[in-house]
Design a protein around this motif. Sequence first.
Motif, PDB file in Angstrom:
ATOM      1  N   LYS A  62      38.292 154.100  25.088  1.00  0.00           N
ATOM      2  CA  LYS A  62      36.843 154.055  24.912  1.00  0.00           C
ATOM      3  C   LYS A  62      36.129 154.501  26.185  1.00  0.00           C
ATOM      4  O   LYS A  62      35.166 155.277  26.139  1.00  0.00           O
ATOM      5  N   THR A  63      36.631 154.023  27.314  1.00  0.00           N
ATOM      6  CA  THR A  63      36.026 154.382  28.606  1.00  0.00           C
ATOM      7  C   THR A  63      36.116 155.879  28.858  1.00  0.00           C
ATOM      8  O   THR A  63      35.182 156.501  29.393  1.00  0.00           O
ATOM      9  N   LEU A  64      37.226 156.469  28.456  1.00  0.00           N
ATOM     10  CA  LEU A  64      37.456 157.897  28.693  1.00  0.00           C
ATOM     11  C   LEU A  64      36.887 158.776  27.579  1.00  0.00           C
ATOM     12  O   LEU A  64      37.005 160.013  27.639  1.00  0.00           O
ATOM     13  N   GLY A  65      36.284 158.148  26.572  1.00  0.00           N
ATOM     14  CA  GLY A  65      35.697 158.921  25.487  1.00  0.00           C
ATOM     15  C   GLY A  65      36.721 159.533  24.562  1.00  0.00           C
ATOM     16  O   GLY A  65      36.451 160.556  23.906  1.00  0.00           O
ATOM     17  N   LEU A  66      37.906 158.919  24.470  1.00  0.00           N
ATOM     18  CA  LEU A  66      38.975 159.416  23.618  1.00  0.00           C
ATOM     19  C   LEU A  66      38.932 158.734  22.255  1.00  0.00           C
ATOM     20  O   LEU A  66      38.275 157.707  22.075  1.00  0.00           O
ATOM     21  N   ASN A  67      39.641 159.320  21.293  1.00  0.00           N
ATOM     22  CA  ASN A  67      39.772 158.679  19.982  1.00  0.00           C
ATOM     23  C   ASN A  67      40.510 157.349  20.146  1.00  0.00           C
ATOM     24  O   ASN A  67      41.501 157.276  20.883  1.00  0.00           O
ATOM     25  N   ILE A  68      40.003 156.333  19.461  1.00  0.00           N
ATOM     26  CA  ILE A  68      40.596 155.003  19.567  1.00  0.00           C
ATOM     27  C   ILE A  68      41.794 154.887  18.626  1.00  0.00           C
ATOM     28  O   ILE A  68      41.666 155.102  17.424  1.00  0.00           O
ATOM     29  N   THR A  69      42.945 154.561  19.182  1.00  0.00           N
ATOM     30  CA  THR A  69      44.154 154.374  18.372  1.00  0.00           C
ATOM     31  C   THR A  69      44.084 153.052  17.617  1.00  0.00           C
ATOM     32  O   THR A  69      43.763 152.010  18.195  1.00  0.00           O
ATOM     33  N   GLN A  70      44.354 153.102  16.323  1.00  0.00           N
ATOM     34  CA  GLN A  70      44.380 151.892  15.509  1.00  0.00           C
ATOM     35  C   GLN A  70      45.836 151.433  15.349  1.00  0.00           C
ATOM     36  O   GLN A  70      46.685 152.205  14.922  1.00  0.00           O
ATOM     37  N   PHE A  71      46.085 150.208  15.710  1.00  0.00           N
ATOM     38  CA  PHE A  71      47.443 149.658  15.618  1.00  0.00           C
ATOM     39  C   PHE A  71      47.561 148.775  14.379  1.00  0.00           C
ATOM     40  O   PHE A  71      47.697 147.549  14.465  1.00  0.00           O
ATOM     41  N   ASP A  72      47.469 149.419  13.215  1.00  0.00           N
ATOM     42  CA  ASP A  72      47.523 148.675  11.958  1.00  0.00           C
ATOM     43  C   ASP A  72      48.865 147.952  11.790  1.00  0.00           C
ATOM     44  O   ASP A  72      48.929 146.888  11.164  1.00  0.00           O
ATOM     45  N   ASP A  73      49.927 148.530  12.333  1.00  0.00           N
ATOM     46  CA  ASP A  73      51.242 147.910  12.204  1.00  0.00           C
ATOM     47  C   ASP A  73      51.295 146.572  12.936  1.00  0.00           C
ATOM     48  O   ASP A  73      52.023 145.663  12.535  1.00  0.00           O
ATOM     49  N   LEU A  74      50.481 146.439  13.984  1.00  0.00           N
ATOM     50  CA  LEU A  74      50.428 145.165  14.705  1.00  0.00           C
ATOM     51  C   LEU A  74      49.813 144.079  13.831  1.00  0.00           C
ATOM     52  O   LEU A  74      50.283 142.937  13.822  1.00  0.00           O
ATOM     53  N   GLU A  75      48.766 144.431  13.093  1.00  0.00           N
ATOM     54  CA  GLU A  75      48.119 143.461  12.215  1.00  0.00           C
ATOM     55  C   GLU A  75      49.097 142.962  11.155  1.00  0.00           C
ATOM     56  O   GLU A  75      49.100 141.779  10.801  1.00  0.00           O
ATOM     57  N   GLU A  76      49.939 143.846  10.662  1.00  0.00           N
ATOM     58  CA  GLU A  76      50.941 143.457   9.666  1.00  0.00           C
ATOM     59  C   GLU A  76      51.966 142.495  10.258  1.00  0.00           C
ATOM     60  O   GLU A  76      52.375 141.521   9.616  1.00  0.00           O
ATOM     61  N   VAL A  77      52.369 142.766  11.505  1.00  0.00           N
ATOM     62  CA  VAL A  77      53.335 141.892  12.180  1.00  0.00           C
ATOM     63  C   VAL A  77      52.720 140.522  12.436  1.00  0.00           C
ATOM     64  O   VAL A  77      53.370 139.486  12.248  1.00  0.00           O
ATOM     65  N   LEU A  78      51.466 140.508  12.861  1.00  0.00           N
ATOM     66  CA  LEU A  78      50.774 139.237  13.109  1.00  0.00           C
ATOM     67  C   LEU A  78      50.660 138.419  11.825  1.00  0.00           C
ATOM     68  O   LEU A  78      50.855 137.198  11.828  1.00  0.00           O
ATOM     69  N   SER A  79      50.348 139.087  10.720  1.00  0.00           N
ATOM     70  CA  SER A  79      50.241 138.406   9.432  1.00  0.00           C
ATOM     71  C   SER A  79      51.586 137.807   9.040  1.00  0.00           C
ATOM     72  O   SER A  79      51.657 136.665   8.551  1.00  0.00           O
ATOM     73  N   ASP A  80      52.656 138.566   9.265  1.00  0.00           N
ATOM     74  CA  ASP A  80      54.010 138.093   8.949  1.00  0.00           C
ATOM     75  C   ASP A  80      54.362 136.880   9.812  1.00  0.00           C
ATOM     76  O   ASP A  80      54.905 135.889   9.310  1.00  0.00           O
ATOM     77  N   LEU A  81      54.045 136.961  11.081  1.00  0.00           N
ATOM     78  CA  LEU A  81      54.309 135.845  11.996  1.00  0.00           C
ATOM     79  C   LEU A  81      53.567 134.594  11.564  1.00  0.00           C
ATOM     80  O   LEU A  81      54.149 133.498  11.489  1.00  0.00           O
ATOM     81  N   HIS A  82      52.286 134.740  11.268  1.00  0.00           N
ATOM     82  CA  HIS A  82      51.454 133.578  10.976  1.00  0.00           C
ATOM     83  C   HIS A  82      51.867 132.867   9.689  1.00  0.00           C
ATOM     84  O   HIS A  82      51.859 131.633   9.634  1.00  0.00           O
ATOM     85  N   ILE A  83      52.257 133.614   8.661  1.00  0.00           N
ATOM     86  CA  ILE A  83      52.674 132.943   7.421  1.00  0.00           C
ATOM     87  C   ILE A  83      54.012 132.242   7.632  1.00  0.00           C
ATOM     88  O   ILE A  83      54.256 131.173   7.065  1.00  0.00           O
ATOM     89  N   LYS A  84      54.869 132.799   8.478  1.00  0.00           N
ATOM     90  CA  LYS A  84      56.155 132.149   8.743  1.00  0.00           C
ATOM     91  C   LYS A  84      55.965 130.882   9.575  1.00  0.00           C
ATOM     92  O   LYS A  84      56.638 129.875   9.350  1.00  0.00           O
ATOM     93  N   GLN A  85      55.025 130.919  10.513  1.00  0.00           N
ATOM     94  CA  GLN A  85      54.707 129.710  11.274  1.00  0.00           C
ATOM     95  C   GLN A  85      54.105 128.647  10.346  1.00  0.00           C
ATOM     96  O   GLN A  85      54.463 127.471  10.421  1.00  0.00           O
ATOM     97  N   LYS A  86      53.226 129.067   9.475  1.00  0.00           N
ATOM     98  CA  LYS A  86      52.579 128.139   8.534  1.00  0.00           C
ATOM     99  C   LYS A  86      53.606 127.513   7.605  1.00  0.00           C
ATOM    100  O   LYS A  86      53.576 126.296   7.339  1.00  0.00           O
ATOM    101  N   LEU A  87      54.539 128.329   7.120  1.00  0.00           N
ATOM    102  CA  LEU A  87      55.584 127.837   6.233  1.00  0.00           C
ATOM    103  C   LEU A  87      56.459 126.808   6.920  1.00  0.00           C
ATOM    104  O   LEU A  87      56.723 125.721   6.365  1.00  0.00           O
ATOM    105  N   TRP A  88      56.903 127.115   8.117  1.00  0.00           N
ATOM    106  CA  TRP A  88      57.825 126.201   8.802  1.00  0.00           C
ATOM    107  C   TRP A  88      57.141 124.929   9.300  1.00  0.00           C
ATOM    108  O   TRP A  88      57.768 123.875   9.346  1.00  0.00           O
TER     109      TRP A  88
END
Length: 199
Positions: A62-88
């Motif tokens: 953002k500072t350099l005026g470049l296109n912002i990379t979206q890390f959608d795969d991270l959101e999927e990993v976080l969702s997977d982590l959170h449901i497994k924590q909730k389950l256990w």
Amino acid sequence: KMLGLQIPQIHDDIFKARGALEHFMISNTIAEPGNVLSWLESADETIEAIADQCRRTQSHQKTLGLNITQFDDLEEVLSDLHIKQKLWRAFRDWRMMTTSWLESPFSKLDVDEIEKQVHSFYKVALQAERQLPGNRVATELKSLVLAFKLTLPVVSYVRTKSLKDRHWDQIHETIGYKIRGVEGFTMKKLIELEIMQYA
């Protein structure tokens, strides 16, 4: 140029974190909940470090005026982590709660509160089963909750304050055991008497 090198590395780290969350013990019904939750906490710290790197990278872009990379795969990993924590957490807490309910004096049971708790655990089990297809812990939790849930209508009836002496006489005659006014009588004993068959 440095950002260009960092982004593939971040995606690689996310890929490794996703793979780590497939550890066999997360679907192992005989695993110790405390151990699994500690392992998931460690995974949480690792993934949070990756998330922090993602945020810093996006800030630099953002500072350099470049296109912002979206890390959608991270959101999927976080969702997977959170449901497994909730389950256990639910799997661990279910054991503690049912032990408490089963061993508490029957006359002290708050059936309405138990029903609310059981419903809450059931919702977690359904959510985990839906989001984690094939996870045996989710299936086991759902099965345990459903089995316990079947006892509640009878427990609720026997705890009804409006029961008259004649009702108690009928209950005692039917099950062949006196439960009214018996000191130390518990929900565990009620289940052992298989009273649910008379529901």
